[in-house]
Design a protein around this motif. Structure first.
Motif, PDB file in Angstrom:
ATOM      1  N   VAL A  79       0.841  -1.207   0.000  1.00 30.80           N
ATOM      2  CA  VAL A  79       0.000   0.000   0.000  1.00 30.80           C
ATOM      3  C   VAL A  79       0.874   1.255   0.000  1.00 30.80           C
ATOM      4  N   ALA A  80       1.942   1.236   0.806  1.00 28.80           N
ATOM      5  CA  ALA A  80       2.825   2.399   0.866  1.00 28.80           C
ATOM      6  C   ALA A  80       3.519   2.626  -0.481  1.00 28.80           C
ATOM      7  N   PHE A  81       3.926   1.529  -1.120  1.00 22.42           N
ATOM      8  CA  PHE A  81       4.545   1.656  -2.443  1.00 22.42           C
ATOM      9  C   PHE A  81       3.553   2.280  -3.435  1.00 22.42           C
ATOM     10  N   GLY A  82       2.323   1.796  -3.400  1.00 22.66           N
ATOM     11  CA  GLY A  82       1.298   2.349  -4.287  1.00 22.66           C
ATOM     12  C   GLY A  82       1.081   3.829  -4.024  1.00 22.66           C
ATOM     13  N   GLY A  83       1.083   4.198  -2.742  1.00 23.38           N
ATOM     14  CA  GLY A  83       0.903   5.598  -2.391  1.00 23.38           C
ATOM     15  C   GLY A  83       2.061   6.449  -2.881  1.00 23.38           C
ATOM     16  N   ALA A  84       3.281   5.924  -2.732  1.00 28.87           N
ATOM     17  CA  ALA A  84       4.455   6.664  -3.199  1.00 28.87           C
ATOM     18  C   ALA A  84       4.365   6.891  -4.705  1.00 28.87           C
ATOM     19  N   CYS A  85       3.962   5.852  -5.432  1.00 28.32           N
ATOM     20  CA  CYS A  85       3.848   5.983  -6.886  1.00 28.32           C
ATOM     21  C   CYS A  85       2.769   7.003  -7.247  1.00 28.32           C
ATOM     22  N   ALA A  86       1.627   6.944  -6.546  1.00 25.13           N
ATOM     23  CA  ALA A  86       0.565   7.895  -6.856  1.00 25.13           C
ATOM     24  C   ALA A  86       1.025   9.318  -6.564  1.00 25.13           C
ATOM     25  N   GLY A  87       1.767   9.494  -5.464  1.00 22.80           N
ATOM     26  CA  GLY A  87       2.304  10.814  -5.152  1.00 22.80           C
ATOM     27  C   GLY A  87       3.234  11.308  -6.241  1.00 22.80           C
ATOM     28  N   LEU A  88       4.105  10.402  -6.708  1.00 26.70           N
ATOM     29  CA  LEU A  88       5.037  10.745  -7.786  1.00 26.70           C
ATOM     30  C   LEU A  88       4.272  11.127  -9.050  1.00 26.70           C
ATOM     31  N   ALA A  89       3.215  10.363  -9.348  1.00 26.61           N
ATOM     32  CA  ALA A  89       2.411  10.666 -10.530  1.00 26.61           C
ATOM     33  C   ALA A  89       1.781  12.047 -10.401  1.00 26.61           C
ATOM     34  N   GLY A  90       1.352  12.380  -9.178  1.00 24.93           N
ATOM     35  CA  GLY A  90       0.780  13.706  -8.951  1.00 24.93           C
ATOM     36  C   GLY A  90       1.826  14.788  -9.173  1.00 24.93           C
ATOM     37  N   ALA A  91       3.042  14.537  -8.671  1.00 19.13           N
ATOM     38  CA  ALA A  91       4.117  15.508  -8.860  1.00 19.13           C
ATOM     39  C   ALA A  91       4.408  15.712 -10.345  1.00 19.13           C
ATOM     40  N   TYR A  92       4.280  14.649 -11.115  1.00 16.04           N
ATOM     41  CA  TYR A  92       4.488  14.774 -12.560  1.00 16.04           C
ATOM     42  C   TYR A  92       3.519  15.803 -13.143  1.00 16.04           C
ATOM     43  N   LEU A  93       2.265  15.727 -12.672  1.00 15.27           N
ATOM     44  CA  LEU A  93       1.250  16.659 -13.207  1.00 15.27           C
ATOM     45  C   LEU A  93       1.594  18.106 -12.884  1.00 15.27           C
ATOM     46  N   SER A  94       2.018  18.357 -11.630  1.00 16.09           N
ATOM     47  CA  SER A  94       2.190  19.758 -11.239  1.00 16.09           C
ATOM     48  C   SER A  94       3.621  20.262 -11.472  1.00 16.09           C
ATOM     49  N   LEU A  95       4.534  19.372 -11.847  1.00 11.34           N
ATOM     50  CA  LEU A  95       5.918  19.824 -12.078  1.00 11.34           C
ATOM     51  C   LEU A  95       6.377  19.615 -13.524  1.00 11.34           C
ATOM     52  N   VAL A  96       5.684  18.795 -14.286  1.00 13.31           N
ATOM     53  CA  VAL A  96       6.091  18.564 -15.669  1.00 13.31           C
ATOM     54  C   VAL A  96       4.949  18.860 -16.638  1.00 13.31           C
ATOM     55  N   TYR A  97       3.808  18.235 -16.410  1.00  9.42           N
ATOM     56  CA  TYR A  97       2.704  18.289 -17.376  1.00  9.42           C
ATOM     57  C   TYR A  97       2.171  19.715 -17.503  1.00  9.42           C
ATOM     58  N   THR A  98       1.702  20.283 -16.417  1.00  7.02           N
ATOM     59  CA  THR A  98       1.354  21.705 -16.390  1.00  7.02           C
ATOM     60  C   THR A  98       1.911  22.271 -15.107  1.00  7.02           C
ATOM     61  N   PRO A  99       3.092  22.912 -15.162  1.00  9.88           N
ATOM     62  CA  PRO A  99       3.756  23.353 -13.924  1.00  9.88           C
ATOM     63  C   PRO A  99       2.985  24.479 -13.237  1.00  9.88           C
ATOM     64  N   GLN A 100       1.859  24.163 -12.671  1.00 16.14           N
ATOM     65  CA  GLN A 100       1.100  25.103 -11.855  1.00 16.14           C
ATOM     66  C   GLN A 100       0.130  24.277 -11.019  1.00 16.14           C
ATOM     67  N   TRP A 101      -0.522  24.967 -10.056  1.00 15.05           N
ATOM     68  CA  TRP A 101      -1.504  24.248  -9.237  1.00 15.05           C
ATOM     69  C   TRP A 101      -2.905  24.691  -9.636  1.00 15.05           C
ATOM     70  N   ILE A 102      -3.727  23.709 -10.006  1.00 16.44           N
ATOM     71  CA  ILE A 102      -5.136  23.961 -10.300  1.00 16.44           C
ATOM     72  C   ILE A 102      -5.902  22.989  -9.419  1.00 16.44           C
ATOM     73  N   GLU A 103      -6.961  23.469  -8.763  1.00 17.84           N
ATOM     74  CA  GLU A 103      -7.704  22.577  -7.886  1.00 17.84           C
ATOM     75  C   GLU A 103      -8.247  21.391  -8.697  1.00 17.84           C
ATOM     76  N   ASN A 104      -8.233  20.219  -8.088  1.00 20.16           N
ATOM     77  CA  ASN A 104      -8.688  18.984  -8.756  1.00 20.16           C
ATOM     78  C   ASN A 104      -7.951  18.740 -10.058  1.00 20.16           C
ATOM     79  N   MET A 105      -6.663  19.080 -10.121  1.00 19.34           N
ATOM     80  CA  MET A 105      -5.968  19.018 -11.403  1.00 19.34           C
ATOM     81  C   MET A 105      -5.755  17.579 -11.885  1.00 19.34           C
ATOM     82  N   THR A 106      -5.982  16.612 -11.033  1.00 20.47           N
ATOM     83  CA  THR A 106      -5.837  15.232 -11.501  1.00 20.47           C
ATOM     84  C   THR A 106      -6.966  14.851 -12.458  1.00 20.47           C
ATOM     85  N   ALA A 107      -8.120  15.504 -12.339  1.00 18.30           N
ATOM     86  CA  ALA A 107      -9.223  15.357 -13.293  1.00 18.30           C
ATOM     87  C   ALA A 107      -9.536  13.898 -13.639  1.00 18.30           C
TER      88      ALA A 107
END
Lengths: 304, 369
Positions: free
Chosen positions: A189-217
């Motif tokens: 579970v912790a590994f899955g959480g770490a991966c999901a966190g990393l995936a989230g960081a990808y969105l806000s640091l690579v895909y669209t480097p900004q914060w938008i509420e509910n940006m995971t869409a």
């Protein structure tokens, strides 16, 4: 042209891939964590916040991984130690993540972000057509590929991987053999959480480097669907993620070209595609029966 | 080093069945107080604005009823799904589908104005919601497709479709290009109960009626028994001749229809037109309501008011002490966590044990025996 399309597909596919490969490990251990969306959005907001305040995108990535894992342990504590219903608890994690991230992120709305740069490998990146796609990408792209290979190797070629799968397929037998079912599930579970966190960081640091509420869409949910689509096989997750990346990029390109279909319909495409794909996969009952971890979603209380 | 150990109770604890939601509420308030102090607000002030202030004035109680109505309607329907082990989490989409289907008459046929309009709208709203819910239900019954994922994906599709409607074909021709439909005419407005005292409309009456009817069905009829048997033990249900795939359709149609009714009641009552965003996440918050009410329709009525209070409290706290209204969402999420955690007490005793004894071998041997 082909190469730039491939690169944009990769940026759309990578977050799905990273989140899905983490969830695959979780589900292989017999736990269904529907909180991917919530962990992802927490990763996105912490990644962004830490990167902006420290100026270092890498610290942001690290923080996102840690927060994703910590957040998933909330789910782990409830479902594993208190044997709550996994579906309901996963939903709770998603609702909590969306709420908390919205609250934390309020300060970051409209702030310019920090982008994680690309790393190009000399010589190799000059290969025509595919060089830039394969060898001049952001670091998380490489990490995503390494993750798939690593998880595949771990699950099918190591003893620990076999143990994890045995916990997912029959927790009673595994327990009788002296395997610490709950401990292994916590780790997964912790590994899955770490991966999901990393995936989230990808969105806000690579895909669209900004914060938008509910940006995971809904990407966390699509990642969950990808695991089913891939029938719990790591390399098929890779194929699925790129397929979905292609669908979502296809609709973006269609909007740019100005196809005379309303943009809302094009935006709905990835969601509809998910439904269609799920139907196609689940129609084949035997395929899903063979590959689904037999204890998926079933609570485990050690007998005394 | 300590470890939690669960000991199964011989039968479920009636005491904790009744008390666990209250414990969960208390724990949420404590956690909330900590969260508010971390945010630099006086926790007692914050809790006061969240839970007491909205209850002090009559008009505000009316607002509470307006917020509680959709939550109760949706959650009561969801309880049928969750009890029968069908995971409809797309109520938000069914809410929107109901609002759109019910909105056809006042938006597309604005000249059709008589007393029939409102009843027809409500019926069409229920049909719209049920039809939208029938998609994931059919896919589950026919192809064994995971209903959690399909019902959720359809939420995004419904939101986008509504967005397209109000910006495109249904946009008010005289509305200065705002993305909204024309205002519903007088015959299409859900009447207020006591217009002199506040805005509360017939929605809350529908909600209470639905709760009482479903409470009766679930507790006193064979159908209700069938729903619970299929949820608790699908195998036993099959032996009794109950059909699981039939139940998928029934539970989704009921919850879809109620979510659709909530949707059309909201737009014809509190809002009075269609807009791109017609729900502050009612369909998802209703999941929390359903669990806080322990999947019992009467419990859900109480839970609906609690969650409605958190919406109003969020607004009150924002106005009075500048606390972000986003805090309400975090608050609601925490509540569900505590509710689920406390429900463990109903079926298990929780003991803390030391880790020093070699437990694995011992318990493994017992399992084998």
């Amino acid at each position: 042209m082909l190469e730039s399309v491939l690169i944009t597909i990769a940026t759309a596919a990578t977050p799905l891939l990273i989140a899905a490969i983490g969830e695959l490990v979780v589900e292989r251990s017999g736990v269904l964590n529907l909180g991917v969306e919530g962990m992802m959005v927490m990763g996105a907001v912490t990644g962004f916040g830490v990167a902006v305040t420290t100026g270092s995108p890498w610290l942001g990535v690290l923080a996102a991984i840690l927060v994703g894992a910590a957040f998933s342990l909330l789910f782990g504590f409830l479902t594993l130690s208190l044997v709550t219903n996994q579906v309901a608890t996963g939903l709770a994690l998603t609702l909590l993540g969306l709420g908390v991230s919205g609250m934390i992120g309020e300060a970051f709305i409209g702030m310019p972000g920090v982008k994680l740069g690309t790393i190009s490998i000399p010589v190799l990146s000059e290969i025509p057509y595919v060089g830039r796609f394969l060898f001049a990408q952001d670091p998380l792209f490489y990490i995503s590929i390494v993750l798939v290979a690593g998880v595949s190797y771990f699950l099918f070629f190591t003893r620990a991987g076999l143990t994890l799968r045995s916990v997912g397929d029959n927790h009673d037998s595994a327990h009788a053999l002296g395997i610490r079912v709950i401990a292994i599930r916590y780790a997964a579970v912790a590994f899955g959480g770490a991966c999901a966190g990393l995936a989230g960081a990808y969105l806000s640091l690579v895909y669209t480097p900004q914060w938008i509420e509910n940006m995971t869409a809904g990407r966390g949910w699509i990642a969950l669907a990808l695991v089913v689509f891939a029938s719990w096989r790591p390399w098929r997750v890779l194929a699925g993620a790129y397929l979905f990346g292609a669908v979502s990029i296809g609709q973006l390109h269609a909007q740019v070209i100005g196809v005379s279909i309303p943009s809302q319909f094009l935006t709905a495409l990835p969601y509809l595609a998910t439904v269609v794909v799920l139907v196609l996969i689940s129609r084949n009952r035997r395929l899903t029966m063979v590959n689904t971890p037999a204890c998926l979603g079933r609570p485990f209380v050690p007998a005394r | 080093m300590m470890r939690l150990q669960l000991v199964k109770r011989p039968q479920h604890s009636a005491f904790f069945s009744a008390v666990s939601p209250l414990i969960a509420l208390a724990l949420t308030m404590i956690a909330g107080a900590i969260m508010f102090s971390v945010l630099g607000k006086n926790p007692l002030d914050a809790l006061y604005y969240y839970f007491i202030d909205p209850l002090r004035e009559t008009w505000s109680l009316h607002e509470l009823a307006i917020k509680a109505a959709p939550l109760i309607l949706i959650a009561v329907g969801l309880s049928v799904c969750f009890l029968s082990n069908n995971w409809n989490i797309g109520a938000e989409g069914q809410f929107i589908a109901g609002a759109i289907a019910g909105g056809i008459l006042p938006v597309v046929f604005p000249d059709f104005q008589n007393v029939l309009v409102l009843p027809l709208m409500l019926i069409m709203g229920m049909i719209g919601g049920a039809a939208y819910a029938s998609v994931p239900a059919f896919l589950k019954a026919r192809f064994n497709t995971n209903e959690i994922l399909t019902s959720l994906m359809l939420v995004y599709v419904a939101q986008l479709f509504l967005d397209w409607l109000v910006r495109g074909p249904w946009r008010d021709p005289g509305g200065m290009n705002f993305p909204e439909t024309r205002d519903f005419h007088a015959f299409a407005i859900l009447p207020e109960l006591m217009p002199s005292a506040g805005r509360a409309n017939w929605g809350i009456v529908f909600a209470l009626l639905a709760a009482v009817i479903l409470w009766f069905v679930l507790r006193k009829t064979l159908k209700g028994f069938e729903i619970r048997v299929l949820g608790q033990s699908p195998r036993a249900g099959r032996f009794a001749g109950f059909s699981a795939s039939h139940m998928v359709m029934v539970s989704f149609l009921i919850s879809g229809a109620l979510a659709g009714l909530a949707g059309i009641s909201e737009v014809s009552g509190a809002i009075g037109q269609l807009q791109p965003a017609i729900s502050p996440g009612y369909g998802f918050t209703a999941i929390i309501v359903a669990f806080l009410g322990r999947l019992n329709p009467l419990g859900i009525v109480a839970a609906g008011f609690v969650l409605a209070l958190s919406y109003l409290g969020g607004e009150a706290a924002q106005i009075s002490i500048g606390l972000s209204d986003k805090a309400a969402r975090a608050f609601q999420g925490m509540l569900l966590f505590f509710v689920l955690g406390c429900d463990t007490l109903i079926h298990y005793r929780i003991r803390l044990v030391g880790l020093s004894v070699a437990k694995t071998g011992e318990t493994g041997a017992e399992t084998n025996a």
